[in-house]
Design a protein around this motif. Structure first.
Motif, PDB file in Angstrom:
ATOM      1  N   PRO A 541       0.830  -1.210   0.000  1.00 12.34           N
ATOM      2  CA  PRO A 541       0.000   0.000   0.000  1.00 12.34           C
ATOM      3  C   PRO A 541       0.866   1.262   0.000  1.00 12.34           C
ATOM      4  CG  PRO A 541      -0.779  -1.562   1.652  1.00 12.34           C
ATOM      5  CD  PRO A 541       0.522  -2.090   1.140  1.00 12.34           C
ATOM      6  N   GLY A 542       0.540   2.203  -0.879  1.00 14.56           N
ATOM      7  CA  GLY A 542       1.222   3.489  -0.897  1.00 14.56           C
ATOM      8  C   GLY A 542       2.542   3.520  -1.624  1.00 14.56           C
ATOM      9  N   VAL A 587      18.494   4.153  -1.403  1.00 17.18           N
ATOM     10  CA  VAL A 587      17.582   4.286  -0.261  1.00 17.18           C
ATOM     11  C   VAL A 587      16.645   5.466  -0.495  1.00 17.18           C
ATOM     12  CG1 VAL A 587      17.419   4.832   2.204  1.00 17.18           C
ATOM     13  CG2 VAL A 587      19.115   3.174   1.407  1.00 17.18           C
ATOM     14  N   GLN A 588      17.183   6.566  -0.950  1.00 17.10           N
ATOM     15  CA  GLN A 588      16.359   7.756  -1.211  1.00 17.10           C
ATOM     16  C   GLN A 588      15.323   7.482  -2.294  1.00 17.10           C
ATOM     17  OE1 GLN A 588      19.502  10.525  -2.114  1.00 17.10           O
ATOM     18  NE2 GLN A 588      19.769  11.156   0.038  1.00 17.10           N
ATOM     19  N   VAL A 595       8.296   3.508  -0.004  1.00 17.11           N
ATOM     20  CA  VAL A 595       8.709   2.399   0.864  1.00 17.11           C
ATOM     21  C   VAL A 595       9.115   2.969   2.218  1.00 17.11           C
ATOM     22  CG1 VAL A 595      10.276   0.453   1.143  1.00 17.11           C
ATOM     23  CG2 VAL A 595       9.533   1.129  -1.149  1.00 17.11           C
ATOM     24  N   HIS A 596       8.540   2.452   3.293  1.00 12.80           N
ATOM     25  CA  HIS A 596       8.848   2.951   4.636  1.00 12.80           C
ATOM     26  C   HIS A 596      10.305   2.666   4.986  1.00 12.80           C
ATOM     27  CE1 HIS A 596       4.338   2.454   5.704  1.00 12.80           C
ATOM     28  NE2 HIS A 596       4.581   3.599   5.096  1.00 12.80           N
ATOM     29  N   ALA A 597      10.934   3.600   5.676  1.00 14.08           N
ATOM     30  CA  ALA A 597      12.348   3.446   6.040  1.00 14.08           C
ATOM     31  C   ALA A 597      12.587   2.192   6.865  1.00 14.08           C
ATOM     32  CB  ALA A 597      12.831   4.684   6.800  1.00 14.08           C
ATOM     33  N   GLU A 633      14.567 -10.681   8.166  1.00 12.77           N
ATOM     34  CA  GLU A 633      14.162 -10.311   6.815  1.00 12.77           C
ATOM     35  C   GLU A 633      13.669  -8.875   6.796  1.00 12.77           C
ATOM     36  OE1 GLU A 633       9.598 -11.881   6.630  1.00 12.77           O
ATOM     37  OE2 GLU A 633      11.145 -13.439   6.689  1.00 12.77           O
ATOM     38  N   LYS A 634      13.680  -8.278   5.588  1.00 10.66           N
ATOM     39  CA  LYS A 634      13.125  -6.944   5.341  1.00 10.66           C
ATOM     40  C   LYS A 634      12.472  -6.953   3.965  1.00 10.66           C
ATOM     41  CE  LYS A 634      14.461  -4.215   8.870  1.00 10.66           C
ATOM     42  NZ  LYS A 634      13.644  -3.238   9.604  1.00 10.66           N
ATOM     43  N   GLU A 635      11.555  -6.022   3.730  1.00 13.21           N
ATOM     44  CA  GLU A 635      10.924  -5.949   2.416  1.00 13.21           C
ATOM     45  C   GLU A 635      11.951  -5.633   1.334  1.00 13.21           C
ATOM     46  OE1 GLU A 635       8.014  -6.904   1.940  1.00 13.21           O
ATOM     47  OE2 GLU A 635       6.990  -6.754   3.853  1.00 13.21           O
ATOM     48  N   ALA A 636      12.870  -4.721   1.601  1.00 11.84           N
ATOM     49  CA  ALA A 636      13.906  -4.347   0.637  1.00 11.84           C
ATOM     50  C   ALA A 636      15.269  -4.405   1.312  1.00 11.84           C
ATOM     51  CB  ALA A 636      13.658  -2.947   0.087  1.00 11.84           C
TER      52      ALA A 636
END
Length: 706
Positions: A541-542, A587-588, A595-597, A633-636
């Motif tokens: 979302p977003g 990242v930027q 994408v949330h930090a 794990e992380k999304e990215a």
């Protein structure tokens, strides 16, 4: 002469106490007692031939103070030279590792660890009767200096400025800018009238002693279950599985497990000796291990569940608690997650009436000690202070006995006991044995630690992945000789096809993120579950759709761009500022797309690059080493490989299992940045770049600049 081993002895036991034990309980003539050697809570005793067996029968389980000790004997069987050599090598490696740890502490500046010129600001009783001592600078307005000490760090508290100053071992239970609180096993009694203290880091000698004891017991085993397990694990005998074993129905909580997970549980339950659950990244290994334990408990098994780290034990404990299994979590409360505090041995014991009575006695004892230490105008009666201290000591002895009764009651009522491998202590568990011992994350444990629970087990299940991070070894010499090979890895390489079942469906990664590791490490058998095989950042979302968010993998090749690695003169670590700038840019871009930090992680194998990136990126973006992301794990995920040099030197990127971990942390987006001209000198990275090219993920840094 025979050798008798005694373990679980109280810390106050001396050679005289052992002699009395042998005479009074073992009915032995003191003139026949040979050399006695003490090693922490264990002792070895030389006794005449033929005496060891009868002494084991008399002493195994005997109560010494509040503890039930273990006794066994060393037996020299014919044909056991192989395992004697094996264990002698393990002991040598432990010695090398201890020296490497001491050298590391000597090389680190004292100011980074030790705290000095502290005064005591208070004392209290915490969970399990631990003495909580609060220390702070003498100036109440002053702050503590920066230190690497954190909650859970083992420390030694010493009185400053005194010859042969007393010391007390403990752990840091709380630390702020104004004070440090230590959890000790006994109240400090300094010699000086107005003492100051220092807090120093402690090498964990207790852990090393437990590993040494385990090696001695396993090596000496003969004609018992432990000897049989040793033979299987060292390849001296084939592992057996129960023929035509009718596996009972799995517990209903296992209904949603996939076929490979269910097959792994059934295989483990059919193992007469040793079974292995091989869990590649994202395959739900810990979920499967928890389901195995739930099923075993439903069949009436008592289970000892272990792992090398507190976090791994806590992850397993959370799943078992959610399944309403009766559990007890061993270990120091400050090292256990807050949500599991109610399941700790300390917390469960606190609910017992015997323990509450013990607490009352402790408080009275501390009151008497305080009274004995007070300065008075009138001179006390001769012997009055000594009498008060003796009365306090008697109360504390009674409190310890009451607490031991409470501990026994709690442990007797539980189905599953959970502990790190090195926290297993005979002083707590006594003679308890278990139908099943399960060791999760076994690939991250040094071999001596893996042996610690084995004397208590009838059967063993190892769970983990030898293709991910191996144990951390400080000694270069020990590592080069093989100390980094876990017992799981050794058994897998020798007998994996027979004893192991691999989980083959992963629930974390997009299929393209998974693809290279699946082919390289898992024979191409790993599959992505339908719910994850095509998921992308743009599905969140977003999150906007663009080239980064609509693809799963991006490799950016910095070859030819002069993104040279740097090495500081006083550090073995390396950084790559230009590569770091590219990481920041990515990242930027991810953040700009929505994408949330806190869904982004940056992984790099070099500490200097970690530090450099932390200065450039928001705190919400997690930045760390590969080791810190094992099991997470992380999304990215963005990986900065750092190495860029004309020699093609990849350094410890050559540890490909470490890269396997890094490549499998991302759920929806993996970005890898590196210099192909350098890293392809290693065949693994040449194959990796070929894979990225085949799936259309390869990009040159020059595209970023255009």
């Amino acid at each position: 002469m025979d050798i008798l081993f005694l373990d679980g002895l109280p810390p106050t036991t001396g050679k005289g106490g052992i002699v009395r034990l042998l005479i009074e309980t073992g009915d032995m003539n003191p003139a026949r007692i040979g050399k006695i050697a003490l090693h922490g809570g264990m002792a070895t005793v030389e006794v005449p031939d033929g005496w060891a067996a009868r002494l084991v029968r008399a002493l195994d389980g005997a109560q010494v103070e509040t503890r039930h000790i273990r006794a066994w004997r060393q037996v020299d069987d014919e044909g056991n030279g192989h395992h004697h050599t094996h264990f002698a090598q393990l002991r040598r490696w432990l010695t090398l590792e201890a020296e490497a740890e001491r050298q590391q502490q000597r090389d680190t500046a004292e100011s980074e660890h030790s705290l000095t010129r502290l005064v005591q600001r208070g004392e209290d009783v915490g969970l399990g009767g631990h003495i909580l001592v609060r220390l702070a600078p003498r100036n109440e307005q002053a702050q503590l200096p920066w230190t690497k000490l954190t909650v859970g760090s083992p420390v030694i508290l010493r009185e400053e400025g005194a010859d042969n100053a007393p010391s007390w071992r403990g752990v840091v239970s709380r630390i702020t800018t104004q004070m440090v609180e230590l959890a000790l096993n006994q109240s400090p009694e300094p010699d000086g009238a107005a003492p100051t203290f220092r807090v120093d880091p402690a090498s964990d000698e207790v852990v090393r002693q437990r590993m040494q004891r385990a090696l001695a017991q396993v090596e000496a085993a003969s004609g018992n279950r432990l000897a049989e397990l040793r033979q299987v694990l060292l390849g001296e005998r084939e592992a057996e599985f129960i023929a035509n074993y009718a596996v009972p129905p799995l517990h209903h909580d296992c209904a949603e497990l996939n076929p490979s997970q269910q097959a792994a549980i059934r295989h483990a339950l059919s193992a007469a000796d040793v079974g292995i659950i091989h869990g590649p990244p994202g395959t739900g290994k810990t979920t499967t291990v928890a389901a195995l334990i739930v099923t075993a408990v439903a069949q009436g098994y008592r289970v000892l569940a272990c792992a090398p780290s507190n976090l791994a034990v806590d992850n397993l404990a959370e799943r078992l608690a959610a399944a309403n299994v009766a559990i007890v979590r061993l270990g120091h409360p400050v090292r256990i997650l807050p949500g599991l505090q109610t399941y700790t041995l300390d917390a469960l014991v606190e609910r017992q009436a015997d323990y509450r009575q013990a607490q009352k006695l402790r408080k009275e004892a501390f009151g008497l000690r305080a009274q004995a230490g007070k300065q008075r105008r009138a001179r006390p009666m001769p012997g009055e202070k000594r009498s008060l201290r003796q009365e306090a000591d008697d109360m504390l002895d009674e409190a310890r006995l009451l607490e031991a009764v409470a501990v026994e009651r709690v442990l007797d009522q539980t189905s599953v006991i959970l502990s790190t491998l090195t926290a297993i202590d005979s002083a707590i568990l006594g003679q308890r044995e278990f139908d099943l011992c399960v060791i999760d994350e076994a690939g991250q444990s040094v071999e001596p630690a893996t042996w610690i629970p084995l004397p208590r087990a009838q059967r063993l299940v190892l769970a983990g992945d030898h293709q991910q991070l191996p144990p951390t070894i400080l000694s270069a010499e020990a590592k080069s000789e093989g100390f980094g090979a876990s017992l799981l890895e050794q058994v897998m390489q020798r007998d994996g096809a027979q004893v192991a079942r691999r989980l083959d469906v992963q629930y974390r990664m997009h299929a393209q993120i998974m693809g290279f590791s699946a082919a390289e490490f898992y024979d191409g058998t790993l599959q992505a579950a339908a719910v994850v095989q095509g998921h992308l950042l743009c599905d969140l979302p977003g999150v906007a759709r663009n080239e980064l968010t609509e693809t799963a993998v991006t490799f950016i090749d910095t070859a030819g761009a002069s993104y040279d690695e740097l090495q500081l003169d006083d550090s073995a670590s390396r950084s790559n500022p230009q590569e770091a700038a590219l990481v920041v840019s990515k990242v930027q871009q991810l953040s700009a797309a929505g994408v949330h930090a806190d869904d982004i992680a940056v992984i790099t194998p070099y500490a200097a690059q970690v530090q450099y990136l932390r200065e450039q990126l928001p705190a919400a973006v997690e930045i760390g080493s590969v080791d810190g992301f094992q099991g997470r794990e992380k999304e990215a995920v963005i990986i900065s490989l750092v190495r860029s040099n004309p020699e093609g030197n990849v350094g410890f990127l050559a540890e490909t299992r470490r890269m396997n971990v890094a490549l499998t942390r991302a759920r929806r987006k993996l970005i890898v940045i590196g210099d192909s001209a350098t890293i392809t000198a290693h065949p693994f990275y040449a194959r990796m770049i070929d894979y990225f090219d085949a799936i259309g993920a390869y990009h040159s840094v020059w595209e970023e600049m255009s």
